[in-house]
Design a protein around this motif. Structure first.
Motif, PDB file in Angstrom:
ATOM      1  N   ARG A   1     -53.963  -2.974 -71.191  1.00  0.00           N
ATOM      2  CA  ARG A   1     -54.838  -3.449 -72.273  1.00  0.00           C
ATOM      3  C   ARG A   1     -54.590  -2.654 -73.551  1.00  0.00           C
ATOM      4  O   ARG A   1     -54.612  -3.218 -74.648  1.00  0.00           O
ATOM      5  CB  ARG A   1     -56.306  -3.340 -71.833  1.00  0.00           C
ATOM      6  N   PHE A   2     -54.334  -1.344 -73.405  1.00  0.00           N
ATOM      7  CA  PHE A   2     -54.028  -0.558 -74.591  1.00  0.00           C
ATOM      8  C   PHE A   2     -52.670  -0.949 -75.164  1.00  0.00           C
ATOM      9  O   PHE A   2     -52.500  -1.001 -76.388  1.00  0.00           O
ATOM     10  CB  PHE A   2     -54.033   0.938 -74.254  1.00  0.00           C
ATOM     11  N   PHE A   3     -51.695  -1.227 -74.305  1.00  0.00           N
ATOM     12  CA  PHE A   3     -50.388  -1.657 -74.796  1.00  0.00           C
ATOM     13  C   PHE A   3     -50.508  -2.954 -75.595  1.00  0.00           C
ATOM     14  O   PHE A   3     -49.835  -3.134 -76.624  1.00  0.00           O
ATOM     15  CB  PHE A   3     -49.421  -1.846 -73.625  1.00  0.00           C
TER      16      PHE A   3
ATOM     17  N   PHE B   1     -44.555   6.276 -73.185  1.00  0.00           N
ATOM     18  CA  PHE B   1     -45.231   6.671 -71.954  1.00  0.00           C
ATOM     19  C   PHE B   1     -46.686   6.978 -72.316  1.00  0.00           C
ATOM     20  O   PHE B   1     -46.935   7.773 -73.227  1.00  0.00           O
ATOM     21  CB  PHE B   1     -44.566   7.919 -71.344  1.00  0.00           C
ATOM     22  N   ALA B   2     -47.617   6.383 -71.613  1.00  0.00           N
ATOM     23  CA  ALA B   2     -49.028   6.529 -71.982  1.00  0.00           C
ATOM     24  C   ALA B   2     -49.883   6.704 -70.743  1.00  0.00           C
ATOM     25  O   ALA B   2     -49.617   6.132 -69.686  1.00  0.00           O
ATOM     26  CB  ALA B   2     -49.503   5.317 -72.781  1.00  0.00           C
ATOM     27  N   ALA B   3     -50.938   7.527 -70.893  1.00  0.00           N
ATOM     28  CA  ALA B   3     -51.939   7.742 -69.849  1.00  0.00           C
ATOM     29  C   ALA B   3     -53.306   7.503 -70.454  1.00  0.00           C
ATOM     30  O   ALA B   3     -53.719   8.225 -71.373  1.00  0.00           O
ATOM     31  CB  ALA B   3     -51.831   9.155 -69.286  1.00  0.00           C
ATOM     32  N   LEU B   4     -54.015   6.493 -69.968  1.00  0.00           N
ATOM     33  CA  LEU B   4     -55.336   6.127 -70.467  1.00  0.00           C
ATOM     34  C   LEU B   4     -56.406   6.764 -69.601  1.00  0.00           C
ATOM     35  O   LEU B   4     -56.437   6.561 -68.382  1.00  0.00           O
ATOM     36  CB  LEU B   4     -55.498   4.609 -70.467  1.00  0.00           C
TER      37      LEU B   4
ATOM     38  N   ASP C   1     -61.656   8.500 -82.414  1.00  0.00           N
ATOM     39  CA  ASP C   1     -62.895   7.810 -82.031  1.00  0.00           C
ATOM     40  C   ASP C   1     -62.573   6.827 -80.909  1.00  0.00           C
ATOM     41  O   ASP C   1     -62.608   5.604 -81.095  1.00  0.00           O
ATOM     42  CB  ASP C   1     -63.487   7.077 -83.238  1.00  0.00           C
ATOM     43  N   PRO C   2     -62.258   7.330 -79.723  1.00  0.00           N
ATOM     44  CA  PRO C   2     -61.823   6.432 -78.642  1.00  0.00           C
ATOM     45  C   PRO C   2     -62.980   5.624 -78.079  1.00  0.00           C
ATOM     46  O   PRO C   2     -64.123   6.066 -78.049  1.00  0.00           O
ATOM     47  CB  PRO C   2     -61.266   7.404 -77.596  1.00  0.00           C
ATOM     48  N   LYS C   3     -62.661   4.430 -77.653  1.00  0.00           N
ATOM     49  CA  LYS C   3     -63.628   3.553 -77.001  1.00  0.00           C
ATOM     50  C   LYS C   3     -63.039   3.118 -75.663  1.00  0.00           C
ATOM     51  O   LYS C   3     -61.969   2.512 -75.620  1.00  0.00           O
ATOM     52  CB  LYS C   3     -63.930   2.321 -77.870  1.00  0.00           C
ATOM     53  N   PRO C   4     -63.725   3.412 -74.561  1.00  0.00           N
ATOM     54  CA  PRO C   4     -63.171   3.020 -73.259  1.00  0.00           C
ATOM     55  C   PRO C   4     -63.191   1.512 -73.064  1.00  0.00           C
ATOM     56  O   PRO C   4     -64.063   0.809 -73.585  1.00  0.00           O
ATOM     57  CB  PRO C   4     -64.087   3.730 -72.258  1.00  0.00           C
TER      58      PRO C   4
ATOM     59  N   GLU D   1     -45.402   2.759 -68.681  1.00  0.00           N
ATOM     60  CA  GLU D   1     -44.461   2.890 -69.792  1.00  0.00           C
ATOM     61  C   GLU D   1     -44.310   1.536 -70.480  1.00  0.00           C
ATOM     62  O   GLU D   1     -44.177   0.513 -69.796  1.00  0.00           O
ATOM     63  CB  GLU D   1     -43.080   3.350 -69.312  1.00  0.00           C
ATOM     64  N   LYS D   2     -44.324   1.562 -71.782  1.00  0.00           N
ATOM     65  CA  LYS D   2     -44.003   0.365 -72.562  1.00  0.00           C
ATOM     66  C   LYS D   2     -42.561   0.535 -73.014  1.00  0.00           C
ATOM     67  O   LYS D   2     -42.285   1.228 -73.998  1.00  0.00           O
ATOM     68  CB  LYS D   2     -44.942   0.208 -73.751  1.00  0.00           C
TER      69      LYS D   2
END
Length: 363
Positions: free
Chosen positions: A299-301, A216-219, A334-337, A179-180
């Motif tokens: 890293r996404f946050f 709340f995020a799930a990568l 267009d997601p990039k891992p 969670e951020k």
């Protein structure tokens, strides 16, 4: 039949040959000196400049230059001639003293050296200190943060999570969840001045707070997709609602789900434990205490903070939440891992070096 200039004979004595062979073979010899030694040896064997150039992959002019230098000045001729310009005024001892003082001491009235204070202490010019610092990669004005985990299971958890990233189980979905919290809806008090040629974007230093939200995020580690949702509060109830959304996502049958989580209390409440117990296809992997950097969703946050939140202006919390959702939608088109490249052994080796440096730092 045309003839070129006659080449004067070049003879190499036994003593010179031994010295040249040592220069050519010694690992610590400068590459340019070793190459010149090979030129002299081959020319001493009677080969022409053309043949030596072809053998060493050089131009005939280069071979001819060093052949003649060796013929006239022998071994001394293979060294570099003094460069033009003023002679060097700062000695190696002065450079060593400046570097040592920068690394091992602090000024009496400051936490770090500046170019002016060190120049005054060492009797050098400020520009000389700048050149010395640049040559040795010293930047006393910069400071970064770090924190060593005190988790007794640190090594086991690092190997577990890094193993998930580098070698995930078959028929498994790996999700990094976090969670951020306290994302602020900030609005500047005046309109910003846009970017112009030669002028950076400018905004007022003051702002109006309109409230906060929690993302709340799930990568998905394999695809780079991010499933996210915003909630006004940051409790285990909101986390459970988010997990129910994740549980409803379409997936193949008999696929296990591995979750990478930190040690925040909302992830370990009795209600959450019962929820996971009823769903045995979930496998929880907790990061070590104080090592949330192991969770890839961080890293996404950082990415969404840099690209959308930090310089944004939001009139209200709903406005902020809409902008976050729009960013997520655009990202998932267009997601990039994020590729994890560091092995567990590499991470543990770096942590070991940091432990040794902090133990010997004198603080």
């Amino acid at each position: 039949m045309a003839r070129g200039r006659p080449i004067k004979a070049l003879k190499v004595t036994e003593a010179e040959r031994a010295e040249l062979q040592q220069w050519a073979r010694r690992p610590k010899s400068a590459q340019r000196v070793a190459q010149r030694a090979r030129i002299a040896l081959l020319c001493g064997d009677g080969l022409s400049s053309t043949a030596v150039a072809a053998k060493l992959g050089l131009t005939v002019q280069t071979v001819g230059k060093w052949r003649e230098r060796f013929r006239l000045r022998r071994l001394d001729g293979l060294g570099d001639e003094p460069r033009p310009g003023a002679p060097r005024k700062i000695t190696d001892t002065q450079v060593e003293a400046a570097v040592t003082r920068t690394l091992e001491t602090m000024p009496r009235n400051a936490t770090h050296w500046s170019t002016r204070s060190l120049a005054k202490a060492e009797g050098l010019s400020q520009s000389a200190v700048v050149r010395i610092w640049h040559a040795f990669g010293l930047q006393p004005h910069r400071s970064e943060t770090f924190k060593l985990s005190k988790d007794p299971l640190f090594i086991d958890k690092v190997r577990d999570i890094v193993g998930l990233y580098l070698n995930p189980p078959e028929r498994a979905l790996v999700l990094c969840i976090d969670e951020k919290a306290q994302v602020q809806a900030l609005e500047r008090t005046q309109p910003l001045l846009p970017l112009r040629p030669g002028q950076a974007e400018r905004r007022t230093h003051d702002y109006v707070r309109h409230g906060t939200t929690a993302l709340f995020a799930a990568l998905d580690v394999a695809t780079g997709q991010v499933h996210g949702d915003c909630h006004r509060r940051h409790r285990h109830q909101e986390f459970l609602k988010f997990m129910e959304q994740i549980d409803r996502l379409p997936r193949e049958a008999e696929v296990s789900i591995h979750l990478v989580l930190d040690n925040y209390g909302t992830h370990k409440t009795p209600r959450l434990r019962r929820w996971f117990a009823r769903r045995p296809y979930y496998h929880l992997h907790f990061t070590p205490t104080g090592a949330s950097w192991l969770n890839l969703v961080e890293r996404f946050f950082a990415k969404i903070t840099t690209e959308r939140i930090r310089r944004g202006a939001f009139r209200s919390v709903p406005h902020l939440e809409r902008e976050i959702q729009a960013y997520l939608d655009e990202h998932n088109r267009d997601p990039k891992p994020f590729r994890w490249t560091a092995s567990a052994d590499l991470i543990l080796e770096k942590v070991s070096r940091i432990c040794e440096r902090t133990s010997n730092s004198g603080h």
